[in-house]
Scaffold this motif. Structure first.
Motif, PDB file in Angstrom:
ATOM      1  N   PHE A 288       0.833  -1.203   0.000  1.00 13.96           N
ATOM      2  CA  PHE A 288       0.000   0.000   0.000  1.00 13.96           C
ATOM      3  C   PHE A 288       0.866   1.251   0.000  1.00 13.96           C
ATOM      4  N   ASP A 289       0.337   2.300  -0.615  1.00 13.25           N
ATOM      5  CA  ASP A 289       1.066   3.574  -0.598  1.00 13.25           C
ATOM      6  C   ASP A 289       0.369   4.622   0.260  1.00 13.25           C
ATOM      7  N   PRO A 335      -6.174   3.166  -5.599  1.00 19.49           N
ATOM      8  CA  PRO A 335      -6.369   1.722  -5.432  1.00 19.49           C
ATOM      9  C   PRO A 335      -5.411   1.092  -4.424  1.00 19.49           C
ATOM     10  N   LYS A 336      -4.270   1.727  -4.194  1.00 15.42           N
ATOM     11  CA  LYS A 336      -3.281   1.154  -3.275  1.00 15.42           C
ATOM     12  C   LYS A 336      -3.422   1.738  -1.862  1.00 15.42           C
ATOM     13  N   THR A 337      -4.631   2.205  -1.536  1.00 11.64           N
ATOM     14  CA  THR A 337      -4.934   2.683  -0.180  1.00 11.64           C
ATOM     15  C   THR A 337      -5.515   1.542   0.652  1.00 11.64           C
ATOM     16  N   LEU A 338      -5.007   1.388   1.856  1.00 11.28           N
ATOM     17  CA  LEU A 338      -5.605   0.470   2.815  1.00 11.28           C
ATOM     18  C   LEU A 338      -6.532   1.268   3.717  1.00 11.28           C
ATOM     19  N   ALA A 339      -7.819   0.963   3.675  1.00 10.81           N
ATOM     20  CA  ALA A 339      -8.803   1.661   4.507  1.00 10.81           C
ATOM     21  C   ALA A 339      -9.007   0.879   5.801  1.00 10.81           C
ATOM     22  N   THR A 364      -8.815  -2.116  -0.462  1.00 11.55           N
ATOM     23  CA  THR A 364      -8.664  -3.154   0.551  1.00 11.55           C
ATOM     24  C   THR A 364      -9.078  -2.568   1.889  1.00 11.55           C
ATOM     25  N   THR A 365      -9.903  -3.290   2.612  1.00 10.02           N
ATOM     26  CA  THR A 365     -10.431  -2.759   3.870  1.00 10.02           C
ATOM     27  C   THR A 365     -10.020  -3.642   5.043  1.00 10.02           C
ATOM     28  N   ALA A 380     -15.219  -6.492   6.437  1.00 11.96           N
ATOM     29  CA  ALA A 380     -13.878  -6.026   6.049  1.00 11.96           C
ATOM     30  C   ALA A 380     -13.096  -7.189   5.424  1.00 11.96           C
ATOM     31  N   ASP A 381     -12.143  -6.842   4.580  1.00  6.15           N
ATOM     32  CA  ASP A 381     -11.286  -7.871   3.985  1.00  6.15           C
ATOM     33  C   ASP A 381     -10.371  -8.502   5.024  1.00  6.15           C
TER      34      ASP A 381
END
Length: 604
Positions: A288-289, A335-339, A364-365, A380-381
């Motif tokens: 993730f970025d 898209p490369k954010t982790l929520a 991705t959560t 959540a994932d």
């Protein structure tokens, strides 16, 4: 939050030990075991997995004992296995243990040099060997005291000694332990629920106490080894799970539960043996970025503390936003954010809606939640669990510090995964985190000093909280706690912002609470306190020993534990919680159920 039960009985204890362990299953565990005195020897039965696996062992190998101890283990040192399951044996000693012994590696090395051989990977076995060594030259009570004096950490302990067939010993520091008084029988347990099937007469051991029980009595000693009496009270068995113990309110109890909750949470993230910190669920934090944290209220302040660490340690940009605003402003995400959604209940309506919005955007959560079957945990994932146990008080305490602990561990895991820290630094930081339960227990011992401040602070109409760096969100949390339960208007500010407006509020009637243990920013905070003092503002400084040396002359100083600045936002949470608590008590407020508030906000 492993479970402990000990019985000095008049009839066979095997079935009763199992009954008690089943009542402790809610605490979470991966192995179980019991031990008992049989014809002058101590025998034990252990099994990996659930209690039914232990029952299968007992069906073929019954334990015909009238005195025994039992344990459900949540793995910390060493993987779940029969070998690592409790009870552990060393010579005459058989022992069960909750918590973490921070100095176990040094003790183990010393014992190994003395010819001691270890069977397991656990820190617990070290205690058994130490006590067995001490028994070579001292009677049991003196040997117990000498052993406890060598331990650093937070723990609860239950002990059998071969040759002492009517004796069970116990001790606590930072992890709870109770004594149950029966009719010709006595009990110890990790909480009132453990001994609930057998007696409703309970004494709660104080911090640092140890105890020796036989058929009729409990001899209790304080941490100096002096005999003491602890009040015996009657507990309704049906209410044992939510019993307040010796505490006046659930909130006070839950403040003191934090060492146990923190230790249990951290065990899901840290391998104490290797010093490795892992993100549960196998998520690759290097993929993730950006991190996007969404939460409400207290949980959002836990997220704000984490932002400092994700960015400083891992070089990973991190945004924190209150969930009630997040999705309505149509935020730009990649898209490369982790929520990461943070919630005690996992049902908070605004946070759940924000989590669902992030999923719709293809992110991705992950969910940092205390209720592992909640809606957020399921949707959540990835689940990043906290293990605070049931929290009854509406104003969050142990759920908050468990969230902070989990997020701190994740920040270290991200830093390691992204190559921002090497293995040595990862191990150093994990060791610091494993010290947190003990330090939280030390911080909660400031209770008497903080209680003395409450009568004056309760007269205030407005209160300001100041902090710098990761302590700024803790200042916000302190202000929220005071508002929630005492109904005093309070605001938290970054200390450097004082002169940009809030200083206009300072006068003799506006107390300023400064959270400032010594760190690289401490001198700047001293300047801010001088600005307050110059305008007659009363100052309450929460700091450490070094910070107290440089406190303004007119400040009321609360001296907390000295620790690495990395731990400050976690370790200095109990003092601000206790301050809000005692002000609310002083004002006669309903601490556990403050007006207009609900524990879980399930409507938008």
């Amino acid at each position: 939050m492993c479970g402990i039960i000990g019985i000095v009985g008049e009839s066979p204890v095997q079935d009763r030990l199992i009954e008690s362990l089943k009542r402790l299953e809610y605490r979470g565990y991966d192995s179980a075991g019991i031990a008992g005195c049989v014809d002058g020897q101590v025998e034990r039965r252990r099994a990996k997995g659930k209690i039914r696996a232990l029952e299968e062992v007992l069906a073929s190998e019954p334990l015909n004992a009238k005195v025994g101890i039992g344990h459900t283990r949540w793995a910390t040192h060493g993987a779940p296995s029969e070998t690592n399951a409790h009870p552990h044996k060393a010579g005459r000693v058989t022992l069960v243990h909750n918590g973490i012994i921070e100095n176990y590696a040094e003790l183990r090395d010393s014992l190994t040099r003395r010819g001691r051989t270890f069977e397991s990977e656990t820190d617990t076995e070290v205690i058994a060997h130490l006590l067995d060594c001490e028994l070579e030259k001292k009677p049991p009570i003196e040997a117990m005291k000498a052993t406890l004096d060598q331990l650093t950490g937070a723990y609860a302990i239950g002990v059998l000694i071969e040759g002492e067939d009517a004796l069970v010993m116990g001790a606590r520091r930072g992890s709870p332990l109770v004594v149950g008084y029966g009719d010709g029988e006595m009990f110890i347990g990790s909480d009132a629920l453990a001994v609930g099937p057998f007696t409703n007469r309970i004494a709660y051991l104080d911090e640092g106490d140890f105890v020796a029980i036989d058929h009729k009595t409990a001899r209790i000693f304080d941490e100096t080894g002096q005999p003491v009496q602890r009040p015996v009270r009657t507990v309704a068995a049906s209410a044992a799970l939510v019993e307040k113990g010796n505490y006046r309110h659930f909130m006070e109890k839950e403040i003191h539960d934090q060492p146990d909750a923190c230790q249990h949470t951290l065990s899901a993230y840290i391998d104490p043996t290797t010093g490795k910190v892992q993100a549960p669920g196998g998520v690759d934090l290097a993929a993730f970025d950006r991190i996007q944290i969404v939460a409400c209220g207290t949980a959002s302040y836990a997220g704000s503390i984490a932002r400092y660490l994700f960015e400083r340690l891992a070089g990973l940009p991190c945004d924190v936003e209150v969930a009630s605003e997040f999705r309505y402003r149509q935020p730009a995400v990649s898209p490369k954010t982790l929520a990461i959604a943070v919630s005690q209940s996992g049902e908070t309506a605004d946070t759940l809606a924000a989590l669902r919005w992030c999923k719709q955007q293809g992110l991705t959560t992950a969910a940092v939640v205390n209720v592992h079957e909640s809606t957020m945990a399921r949707e959540a994932d990835v689940l990043f669990p906290t293990h605070a146990g049931p929290e009854i008080g509406v104003a969050s305490t142990k759920a908050f510090t468990s969230q902070v602990a989990a997020l701190m561990a994740l920040a270290v895991a991200a830093a390691a995964a992204r190559g921002r820290i090497d293995a040595m630094e990862e191990k150093r930081l994990s060791k610091l985190l494993l010290e947190a339960p003990r330090l939280l227990a030390d911080a909660a011992q400031l209770e008497d000093e903080i209680r003395a401040l409450a009568p004056e602070l309760a007269k205030a109409r407005d209160v300001l909280y100041l902090g710098r760096g990761a302590l700024f969100p803790l200042a916000l949390e302190g202000a929220l706690k005071l508002k929630e339960i005492s109904y005093i208007h309070a605001e938290g500010y970054a200390a450097g912002e004082l002169k940009h407006g809030p200083i206009a509020l300072i006068d003799e009637a506006t107390p300023v609470i400064v959270i400032a243990p010594s760190d690289p920013l401490f001198e700047k905070t001293v300047s801010n306190m001088s600005e307050v003092a110059a305008r007659g503002g009363p100052i309450i400084l929460i700091t450490d020993t070094e910070g107290a040396k440089n406190a303004p002359a007119n400040a009321r100083v609360i001296v907390g534990p000295t620790c690495d600045p990395f731990l400050h936002p976690l370790v200095y949470a109990p003092p601000i919680q206790l301050l809000a608590y005692y002000v609310a008590v002083q004002k006669g407020a309903d601490v556990d159920q403050p007006r207009n508030l609900a524990k879980s906000v399930t409507v938008e």
